[in-house]
Design a protein around this motif. Structure first.
Motif, PDB file in Angstrom:
ATOM      1  N   ARG A  13      25.156 -37.325 -17.995  1.00 59.63           N
ATOM      2  CA  ARG A  13      23.937 -37.997 -17.510  1.00 59.63           C
ATOM      3  C   ARG A  13      23.804 -39.385 -18.137  1.00 59.63           C
ATOM      4  O   ARG A  13      23.539 -40.376 -17.457  1.00 59.63           O
ATOM      5  CB  ARG A  13      22.708 -37.150 -17.828  1.00 59.63           C
ATOM      6  N   SER A  14      24.016 -39.464 -19.438  1.00 56.46           N
ATOM      7  CA  SER A  14      23.942 -40.745 -20.138  1.00 56.46           C
ATOM      8  C   SER A  14      25.028 -41.706 -19.640  1.00 56.46           C
ATOM      9  O   SER A  14      24.764 -42.875 -19.394  1.00 56.46           O
ATOM     10  CB  SER A  14      24.089 -40.519 -21.647  1.00 56.46           C
TER      11      SER A  14
ATOM     12  N   VAL B 249      25.026 -33.861 -11.928  1.00 51.63           N
ATOM     13  CA  VAL B 249      24.247 -34.981 -12.450  1.00 51.63           C
ATOM     14  C   VAL B 249      24.267 -36.112 -11.431  1.00 51.63           C
ATOM     15  O   VAL B 249      25.331 -36.468 -10.928  1.00 51.63           O
ATOM     16  CB  VAL B 249      24.831 -35.479 -13.792  1.00 51.63           C
ATOM     17  N   THR B 250      23.086 -36.664 -11.142  1.00 49.13           N
ATOM     18  CA  THR B 250      22.979 -37.808 -10.248  1.00 49.13           C
ATOM     19  C   THR B 250      22.184 -38.903 -10.943  1.00 49.13           C
ATOM     20  O   THR B 250      21.171 -38.623 -11.589  1.00 49.13           O
ATOM     21  CB  THR B 250      22.269 -37.433  -8.934  1.00 49.13           C
ATOM     22  N   ALA B 251      22.656 -40.125 -10.826  1.00 46.95           N
ATOM     23  CA  ALA B 251      21.920 -41.289 -11.333  1.00 46.95           C
ATOM     24  C   ALA B 251      21.906 -42.325 -10.227  1.00 46.95           C
ATOM     25  O   ALA B 251      22.843 -42.403  -9.432  1.00 46.95           O
ATOM     26  CB  ALA B 251      22.586 -41.857 -12.581  1.00 46.95           C
TER      27      ALA B 251
ATOM     28  N   ARG C  39      27.039 -39.405  -8.268  1.00 48.03           N
ATOM     29  CA  ARG C  39      26.823 -37.975  -8.494  1.00 48.03           C
ATOM     30  C   ARG C  39      28.122 -37.393  -9.053  1.00 48.03           C
ATOM     31  O   ARG C  39      29.207 -37.628  -8.499  1.00 48.03           O
ATOM     32  CB  ARG C  39      26.465 -37.270  -7.189  1.00 48.03           C
TER      33      ARG C  39
ATOM     34  N   GLY D 159      24.374 -43.128 -16.055  1.00 49.23           N
ATOM     35  CA  GLY D 159      23.297 -44.120 -16.116  1.00 49.23           C
ATOM     36  C   GLY D 159      23.797 -45.444 -16.664  1.00 49.23           C
ATOM     37  O   GLY D 159      23.475 -46.520 -16.137  1.00 49.23           O
TER      38      GLY D 159
ATOM     39  N   ALA E 249      26.536 -31.887 -20.273  1.00 49.56           N
ATOM     40  CA  ALA E 249      25.628 -32.355 -19.220  1.00 49.56           C
ATOM     41  C   ALA E 249      24.846 -33.576 -19.683  1.00 49.56           C
ATOM     42  O   ALA E 249      24.697 -34.553 -18.934  1.00 49.56           O
ATOM     43  CB  ALA E 249      24.678 -31.238 -18.804  1.00 49.56           C
ATOM     44  N   ARG E 250      24.363 -33.585 -20.908  1.00 51.58           N
ATOM     45  CA  ARG E 250      23.628 -34.745 -21.442  1.00 51.58           C
ATOM     46  C   ARG E 250      24.529 -35.968 -21.514  1.00 51.58           C
ATOM     47  O   ARG E 250      24.121 -37.076 -21.183  1.00 51.58           O
ATOM     48  CB  ARG E 250      23.056 -34.434 -22.831  1.00 51.58           C
TER      49      ARG E 250
END
Length: 149
Positions: free
Chosen positions: A131-132, A5-7, A110, A135, A127-128
């Motif tokens: 990601r949250s 995951v990257t933000a 990341r 962010g 994963a969700r």
């Protein structure tokens, strides 16, 4: 399945300013989701914080307490902080990077990891959630810096 995951977020401040706060483990609990405590438990080979240093974090994730240790694999202030987990519930690789942008700094996080134990069962939810969280980390980082902290 592994997590990758990257933000990223543009923060209207110079990279040196953003990195000075974000790369300092003493601020981890202030802007990183779920982190309750962070402690430098091993100094870098040359002393202080840098390659080889270890930070022990206590966090809450998906309702569970997790304790893990991140070892600094690469440190290039104000551009890069790359850390690998050496103890904890799952393998993890966390990279913070900062680069100049016409409006300030592109701050990027990341998170890569494999799943084991409880996390193997969490699958897509994990994963969700990651990601949250990353962010929100960047949003909170910008807010902290805007407050002058």
């Amino acid at each position: 399945m592994t997590i990758d995951v990257t933000a990223e977020r543009v923060i209207p401040l110079p990279p040196e300013h953003v990195a000075a706060y974000a790369m300092d483990w003493r601020h981890d609990a202030e802007w990183t989701q779920g982190i309750r405590t962070a402690e430098l438990t091993r100094e870098a080979d040359g002393g202080g914080f840098g390659v080889g240093a270890e930070v022990t974090r206590t966090a809450y994730f998906l309702g569970r307490r997790i304790d893990y240790v991140l070892r600094v694999a690469a440190y290039d202030f104000p551009h890069l902080l790359d850390m690998l987990s050496v103890a904890g519930p799952m393998p993890m690789h966390v990279t913070y990077s900062f680069e100049a942008h016409p409006r300030g700094t592109v701050a990027r996080i990341r998170v890569q990891g494999g799943k084991s134990g409880f996390y193997r069962l969490a699958g897509p939810l994990l994963a969700r959630q990651v990601r949250s969280s990353v962010g929100k980390d960047l949003r909170d980082l910008e807010q902290r810096l805007a407050e002058g902290k």
